[in-house]
Design a protein around this motif. Structure first.
Motif, short mmCIF file in Angstrom:
data_model
loop_
_atom_site.label_atom_id
_atom_site.label_comp_id
_atom_site.label_asym_id
_atom_site.label_seq_id
_atom_site.Cartn_x
_atom_site.Cartn_y
_atom_site.Cartn_z
N TYR A 83 -55.78 -21.60 133.59
CA TYR A 83 -54.67 -21.33 132.67
C TYR A 83 -53.71 -20.33 133.31
O TYR A 83 -54.14 -19.38 133.96
N PHE A 84 -52.41 -20.59 133.13
CA PHE A 84 -51.41 -19.64 133.60
C PHE A 84 -50.21 -19.71 132.67
O PHE A 84 -49.74 -20.79 132.32
N ASN A 85 -49.72 -18.54 132.26
CA ASN A 85 -48.58 -18.53 131.35
C ASN A 85 -47.88 -17.17 131.39
O ASN A 85 -48.51 -16.14 131.65
N ILE A 86 -46.59 -17.20 131.15
CA ILE A 86 -45.81 -15.97 130.97
C ILE A 86 -45.61 -15.80 129.48
O ILE A 86 -44.94 -16.61 128.84
N GLU A 87 -46.21 -14.75 128.93
CA GLU A 87 -46.12 -14.53 127.48
C GLU A 87 -44.78 -13.87 127.12
O GLU A 87 -44.05 -13.39 127.98
N ASN A 88 -44.49 -13.86 125.82
CA ASN A 88 -43.24 -13.27 125.34
C ASN A 88 -43.21 -11.76 125.58
O ASN A 88 -44.25 -11.09 125.52
N PHE A 89 -42.03 -11.24 125.82
CA PHE A 89 -41.86 -9.81 126.05
C PHE A 89 -42.25 -9.02 124.81
O PHE A 89 -41.91 -9.38 123.68
N ASP A 90 -42.99 -7.93 125.03
CA ASP A 90 -43.40 -7.05 123.94
C ASP A 90 -43.14 -5.61 124.38
O ASP A 90 -43.78 -5.11 125.30
N PRO A 91 -42.18 -4.93 123.75
CA PRO A 91 -41.83 -3.56 124.16
C PRO A 91 -42.98 -2.57 124.01
O PRO A 91 -42.94 -1.49 124.60
N ILE A 92 -44.00 -2.94 123.24
CA ILE A 92 -45.16 -2.05 123.10
C ILE A 92 -45.99 -2.05 124.38
O ILE A 92 -46.60 -1.04 124.75
N LEU A 93 -45.98 -3.18 125.10
CA LEU A 93 -46.80 -3.31 126.30
C LEU A 93 -46.10 -2.84 127.57
O LEU A 93 -46.75 -2.39 128.50
N SER A 94 -44.78 -2.98 127.62
CA SER A 94 -44.07 -2.63 128.86
C SER A 94 -42.61 -2.33 128.56
O SER A 94 -42.08 -2.70 127.51
N ASP A 95 -41.96 -1.68 129.54
CA ASP A 95 -40.55 -1.37 129.38
C ASP A 95 -39.68 -2.62 129.45
O ASP A 95 -38.82 -2.86 128.61
N ILE A 96 -39.92 -3.46 130.48
CA ILE A 96 -39.13 -4.70 130.61
C ILE A 96 -39.99 -5.91 130.97
O ILE A 96 -39.51 -7.04 130.89
N HIS A 97 -41.25 -5.70 131.36
CA HIS A 97 -42.06 -6.79 131.90
C HIS A 97 -42.78 -7.59 130.82
O HIS A 97 -43.30 -7.03 129.85
N CYS A 98 -42.84 -8.90 131.02
CA CYS A 98 -43.60 -9.78 130.13
C CYS A 98 -45.04 -9.88 130.63
O CYS A 98 -45.29 -9.77 131.84
N PRO A 99 -45.99 -10.10 129.74
CA PRO A 99 -47.38 -10.27 130.18
C PRO A 99 -47.54 -11.54 131.03
O PRO A 99 -47.06 -12.61 130.65
N VAL A 100 -48.19 -11.40 132.17
CA VAL A 100 -48.51 -12.55 133.02
C VAL A 100 -50.00 -12.82 132.84
O VAL A 100 -50.83 -11.98 133.19
N VAL A 101 -50.34 -13.98 132.29
CA VAL A 101 -51.73 -14.29 131.96
C VAL A 101 -52.26 -15.39 132.87
O VAL A 101 -51.66 -16.46 132.97
N ILE A 102 -53.36 -15.10 133.54
CA ILE A 102 -53.97 -16.10 134.43
C ILE A 102 -55.48 -16.08 134.24
O ILE A 102 -56.09 -15.01 134.17
N HIS A 103 -56.08 -17.26 134.09
CA HIS A 103 -57.52 -17.38 133.94
C HIS A 103 -58.10 -18.07 135.17
O HIS A 103 -57.57 -19.09 135.62
N PHE A 104 -59.17 -17.50 135.71
CA PHE A 104 -59.91 -18.12 136.81
C PHE A 104 -61.29 -18.52 136.32
O PHE A 104 -61.98 -17.72 135.69
N ASP A 105 -61.72 -19.72 136.63
CA ASP A 105 -63.08 -20.17 136.35
C ASP A 105 -63.73 -20.53 137.68
O ASP A 105 -63.33 -21.48 138.33
#
Length: 210
Positions: free
Chosen positions: A79-101
């Motif tokens: 799985y790989f996805n760029i999540e929506n921007f959340d000002p609580i998590l970062s100043d300008i960066h969106c969460p980058v989510v990657i799953h390895f199995d």
């Protein structure tokens, strides 16, 4: 050429998609040279939810946060996805989510005992309640030194040792903060006798989410 063939076989697009229409700067050129020299590929815009998309990774509509892997590691990404921007998590960066199995051989030994403390494995476990402690213990000086090293890298003279040193420095910064935040746990993997009469190895299924 072999690495490109590997992408073809896995159905990974050679041409990467990107919604970032800004011009590439010097850092972008350095990153591409770095990848070419070490036969690495950018995950963004190639697979999973981001395939043929190349979503921006900042609130300023730029793509500056990447997952970079060797060609054969693509088959381990579930799985790989760029999540929506959340000002609580970062100043300008969106969460980058990657799953390895992947099944990983942790170590190989001649004789393995469940009572042997040398077989203890340490791994990190995120604790939301300790997030502030983790952030407070990220060493700014070490981070600054690491950034300086990266900025001063000669992209035409990069080898595996250089990359390993950078990774070790990065891991050390994160591990020290995790240790202070009580996010390091220990366990003993189950012993698996793969072939009778041969060495025993520890096997563990790892799913990484970052």
């Amino acid at each position: 050429m072999n690495s490109i063939n590997a992408l073809y076989e896995l159905g990974i697009p050679i041409k990467r998609s990107s919604k970032d229409i800004s011009n590439m700067n010097n850092y972008g050129h350095k990153l591409l040279e770095f990848c070419k020299n070490l036969d690495l590929y950018i995950v963004n815009g190639r697979i999973s939810n981001d395939q043929l998309v190349g979503a921006v990774t900042t609130s300023k509509n730029t793509l500056i946060d990447y997952a970079i892997v060797s060609p054969m590691l693509f088959k381990c990404i579930s799985y790989f996805n760029i999540e929506n921007f959340d000002p609580i998590l970062s100043d300008i960066h969106c969460p980058v989510v990657i799953h390895f199995d992947t099944s990983v051989i942790l170590e190989s030994v001649d004789t393995l005992s469940h009572d042997d403390n040398s077989n203890v494995v340490y791994k990190s476990k995120w604790k939301n309640n300790n997030a502030n402690v983790f952030l407070e213990n990220l060493n700014d000086e070490n981070i600054h030194d690491l950034v300086e090293k990266l900025e001063n890298l000669d992209v035409n003279n990069i080898n595996v040792e250089t990359v390993n040193n950078v990774i070790l420095n990065c891991n050390s910064i994160i591990k020290n903060a995790a240790d202070k935040a009580d996010m390091i746990v220990e366990f003993k993997p189950r012993t698996v006798d793969l072939v009778s009469g041969q060495k025993n190895v520890n096997l563990i299924l790892i799913k990484i989410v970052i």
